[in-house]
Scaffold this motif. Sequence first.
Motif, PDB file in Angstrom:
ATOM      1  N   LEU A  85     -10.572   1.499  -5.193  1.00  0.00           N
ATOM      2  CA  LEU A  85     -10.483   1.379  -3.737  1.00  0.00           C
ATOM      3  C   LEU A  85      -9.117   0.857  -3.316  1.00  0.00           C
ATOM      4  O   LEU A  85      -8.544   1.326  -2.324  1.00  0.00           O
ATOM      5  CB  LEU A  85     -11.596   0.473  -3.203  1.00  0.00           C
ATOM      6  N   HIS A  86      -8.585  -0.089  -4.064  1.00  0.00           N
ATOM      7  CA  HIS A  86      -7.258  -0.627  -3.761  1.00  0.00           C
ATOM      8  C   HIS A  86      -6.190   0.470  -3.900  1.00  0.00           C
ATOM      9  O   HIS A  86      -5.307   0.599  -3.043  1.00  0.00           O
ATOM     10  CB  HIS A  86      -6.946  -1.800  -4.688  1.00  0.00           C
ATOM     11  N   ARG A 139      -6.629   3.716  -3.577  1.00  0.00           N
ATOM     12  CA  ARG A 139      -6.791   4.674  -2.468  1.00  0.00           C
ATOM     13  C   ARG A 139      -6.203   4.132  -1.175  1.00  0.00           C
ATOM     14  O   ARG A 139      -5.576   4.861  -0.417  1.00  0.00           O
ATOM     15  CB  ARG A 139      -8.267   5.012  -2.256  1.00  0.00           C
ATOM     16  N   ARG A 140      -6.415   2.832  -0.917  1.00  0.00           N
ATOM     17  CA  ARG A 140      -5.831   2.230   0.296  1.00  0.00           C
ATOM     18  C   ARG A 140      -4.312   2.286   0.246  1.00  0.00           C
ATOM     19  O   ARG A 140      -3.662   2.577   1.247  1.00  0.00           O
ATOM     20  CB  ARG A 140      -6.305   0.790   0.456  1.00  0.00           C
ATOM     21  N   ARG A 141      -3.747   2.011  -0.916  1.00  0.00           N
ATOM     22  CA  ARG A 141      -2.286   2.055  -1.063  1.00  0.00           C
ATOM     23  C   ARG A 141      -1.769   3.482  -0.860  1.00  0.00           C
ATOM     24  O   ARG A 141      -0.721   3.666  -0.255  1.00  0.00           O
ATOM     25  CB  ARG A 141      -1.872   1.515  -2.432  1.00  0.00           C
ATOM     26  N   GLU A 142      -2.483   4.483  -1.362  1.00  0.00           N
ATOM     27  CA  GLU A 142      -2.072   5.873  -1.174  1.00  0.00           C
ATOM     28  C   GLU A 142      -2.120   6.260   0.290  1.00  0.00           C
ATOM     29  O   GLU A 142      -1.248   6.980   0.784  1.00  0.00           O
ATOM     30  CB  GLU A 142      -2.959   6.804  -1.991  1.00  0.00           C
ATOM     31  N   ARG A 143      -3.167   5.813   0.988  1.00  0.00           N
ATOM     32  CA  ARG A 143      -3.327   6.157   2.405  1.00  0.00           C
ATOM     33  C   ARG A 143      -2.169   5.636   3.249  1.00  0.00           C
ATOM     34  O   ARG A 143      -1.741   6.281   4.194  1.00  0.00           O
ATOM     35  CB  ARG A 143      -4.639   5.622   2.961  1.00  0.00           C
ATOM     36  N   VAL A 144      -1.673   4.450   2.920  1.00  0.00           N
ATOM     37  CA  VAL A 144      -0.574   3.896   3.701  1.00  0.00           C
ATOM     38  C   VAL A 144       0.789   4.276   3.130  1.00  0.00           C
ATOM     39  O   VAL A 144       1.820   3.816   3.613  1.00  0.00           O
ATOM     40  CB  VAL A 144      -0.686   2.359   3.843  1.00  0.00           C
TER      41      VAL A 144
END
Length: 169
Positions: free
Chosen positions: A158-159, A161-166
């Motif tokens: 999850l961490h 994926r969040r980093r990829e999104r931003v």
Amino acid sequence: MTHVMHTGSSGSGWRDTASRYALLPLRIFLGVTFIYAGLDKLTDSAFLKGSGAGSIGDMMRAVRDSAAIPAMVDMALDAPVAFGYAIAFGELAVGIGTLIGLLGRLAALGGALISLSLWLTVSWASDPYYYGNDLAYLMAWLPLVLAGTPLFSVDALLHARRRERVGLR
């Protein structure tokens, strides 16, 4: 004197690797143990009863006068079967969360709180104190409360994926 560690071509030595993975055995042990403990309680026909040999009710009555906080035992004795289910499902949730690394710090905190409550009630009278395993479990949970589950975990996925999104990689 300065010590220099040769790290080879990878840029990190075996000590760095060992440090990075050091909490995995503890996480696996605690996760599997708490899943087993929860399932053991749920499948034990005697445990989830208010009275009788091996029941949660009789166990709580037996430790009430030797507990550090008898009021905690009294609360459990108000509804021993419900308390037994709460402990069993709590252990399952903590074990699964720890093992797969989902909300790892929260799962470890739950494990620490279960261990603390068992230490203050069930194993408080152990003499010497180190014969009671609940204190050792409480101490074992603390590194996972502090570190969480950063490797091989749902939290890590999850961490990432969040980093990829931003846009951070």
